[in-house]
Design a protein around this motif. Structure first.
Motif, PDB file in Angstrom:
ATOM      1  N   THR A  62       0.812  -1.222   0.000  1.00  0.00           N
ATOM      2  CA  THR A  62       0.000   0.000   0.000  1.00  0.00           C
ATOM      3  C   THR A  62       0.842   1.268   0.000  1.00  0.00           C
ATOM      4  N   ALA A  63       2.129   1.158  -0.226  1.00  0.00           N
ATOM      5  CA  ALA A  63       3.005   2.342  -0.173  1.00  0.00           C
ATOM      6  C   ALA A  63       2.593   3.410  -1.170  1.00  0.00           C
ATOM      7  N   ASP A  64       2.047   2.994  -2.300  1.00  0.00           N
ATOM      8  CA  ASP A  64       1.667   3.973  -3.318  1.00  0.00           C
ATOM      9  C   ASP A  64       0.351   4.680  -3.000  1.00  0.00           C
ATOM     10  N   ALA A  65      -0.351   4.266  -1.960  1.00  0.00           N
ATOM     11  CA  ALA A  65      -1.581   4.932  -1.551  1.00  0.00           C
ATOM     12  C   ALA A  65      -1.304   6.174  -0.707  1.00  0.00           C
ATOM     13  N   ASP A  66      -0.095   6.303  -0.212  1.00  0.00           N
ATOM     14  CA  ASP A  66       0.294   7.472   0.587  1.00  0.00           C
ATOM     15  C   ASP A  66       0.390   8.679  -0.337  1.00  0.00           C
ATOM     16  N   PRO A  67      -0.389   9.733  -0.091  1.00  0.00           N
ATOM     17  CA  PRO A  67      -0.346  10.908  -0.974  1.00  0.00           C
ATOM     18  C   PRO A  67       1.023  11.598  -0.985  1.00  0.00           C
ATOM     19  N   ASP A  68       1.840  11.340   0.037  1.00  0.00           N
ATOM     20  CA  ASP A  68       3.175  11.936   0.092  1.00  0.00           C
ATOM     21  C   ASP A  68       4.257  11.020  -0.496  1.00  0.00           C
ATOM     22  N   ALA A  69       3.859   9.876  -1.034  1.00  0.00           N
ATOM     23  CA  ALA A  69       4.835   8.934  -1.589  1.00  0.00           C
ATOM     24  C   ALA A  69       5.518   9.552  -2.809  1.00  0.00           C
ATOM     25  N   SER A  70       6.828   9.349  -2.880  1.00  0.00           N
ATOM     26  CA  SER A  70       7.593   9.862  -4.019  1.00  0.00           C
ATOM     27  C   SER A  70       7.282   9.028  -5.260  1.00  0.00           C
ATOM     28  N   PRO A  71       7.569   9.558  -6.439  1.00  0.00           N
ATOM     29  CA  PRO A  71       7.334   8.769  -7.659  1.00  0.00           C
ATOM     30  C   PRO A  71       8.076   7.429  -7.674  1.00  0.00           C
ATOM     31  N   VAL A  72       9.312   7.374  -7.126  1.00  0.00           N
ATOM     32  CA  VAL A  72      10.031   6.095  -7.129  1.00  0.00           C
ATOM     33  C   VAL A  72       9.412   5.108  -6.152  1.00  0.00           C
ATOM     34  N   THR A  73       8.851   5.601  -5.075  1.00  0.00           N
ATOM     35  CA  THR A  73       8.152   4.740  -4.121  1.00  0.00           C
ATOM     36  C   THR A  73       6.890   4.175  -4.758  1.00  0.00           C
ATOM     37  N   VAL A  74       6.116   5.018  -5.416  1.00  0.00           N
ATOM     38  CA  VAL A  74       4.905   4.570  -6.101  1.00  0.00           C
ATOM     39  C   VAL A  74       5.265   3.507  -7.138  1.00  0.00           C
ATOM     40  N   GLU A  75       6.319   3.761  -7.896  1.00  0.00           N
ATOM     41  CA  GLU A  75       6.749   2.820  -8.924  1.00  0.00           C
ATOM     42  C   GLU A  75       7.141   1.469  -8.321  1.00  0.00           C
TER      43      GLU A  75
END
Length: 189
Positions: A62-75
């Motif tokens: 669920t790391a990409d659900a965090d609105p503050d997640a960086s693009p590399v984290t979302v990826e």
């Protein structure tokens, strides 16, 4: 044929985690994280022990659900969820996110998994790595040496009667001071 590649971050004094499973000394910045995204994306699967799997499963689904997640984290969250994973554990009852639980490291089964893989298989975790090493199943080593001394914790390599000459086939220094050392068995180069 795909290889089994031991991939772990390690302190200069040889630890993969400090006491209490602390990873706070890791220096993961955007450059290193993007490198890991690019590396893991090309793998045919991830092999790990229970502790590595549980650490990853506690955050990445669920790391990409965090609105503050960086693009590399979302990826990476998407990469991690989708990549096939095998977790070696005698105690884990079930695992999600494209993961198979296997009770024992059986060389014939590992070789069959390797032959069927669409790319190299990344191996992580101290205990399972020790078993793979003991059975002669590791083809390559990628250690990410962080500029930190931990002093105590979980060592990357267990004390064992394992000796193998290695050749350095690549090194790369990231801007944050982490150094990638990639080694292959001397006979394989």
């Amino acid at each position: 044929m795909p290889k089994i590649v031991l991939m772990m971050s390690v302190s200069l004094d040889g630890y993969i985690e400090a006491p209490g499973h602390d990873l706070g000394w890791h220096r993961v910045d955007e450059e290193l994280h993007q490198h890991m995204n690019d590396t893991v994306r090309r793998l045919g699967g991830l092999l790990s022990g229970r502790r590595v799997y549980e650490t990853m499963a506690a955050y990445w689904p669920t790391a990409d659900a965090d609105p503050d997640a960086s693009p590399v984290t979302v990826e990476f969250a998407g990469i991690w969820r989708e990549i096939p994973k095998v977790v070696y554990s005698r105690t884990l009852e079930k695992a999600d996110w494209n993961t198979t639980v296997v009770r024992e490291v059986v060389p014939e089964e590992v070789r069959a998994l390797k032959e069927a893989a669409t790319g190299d298989l990344g191996l992580g975790g101290s205990e399972v790595a020790g078993e793979f090493l003991r059975l002669g199943l590791v083809d390559e080593f990628r250690t990410y040496v962080h500029p930190a001394l931990v002093g105590h914790g979980t060592r990357l390599f267990p004390e064992a009667d394992i000796a193998a000459p290695l050749d350095l086939v690549e090194s790369h220094t990231f801007s944050n001071g982490v150094v990638l050392l990639r080694h292959a068995h001397a006979a394989a180069t």
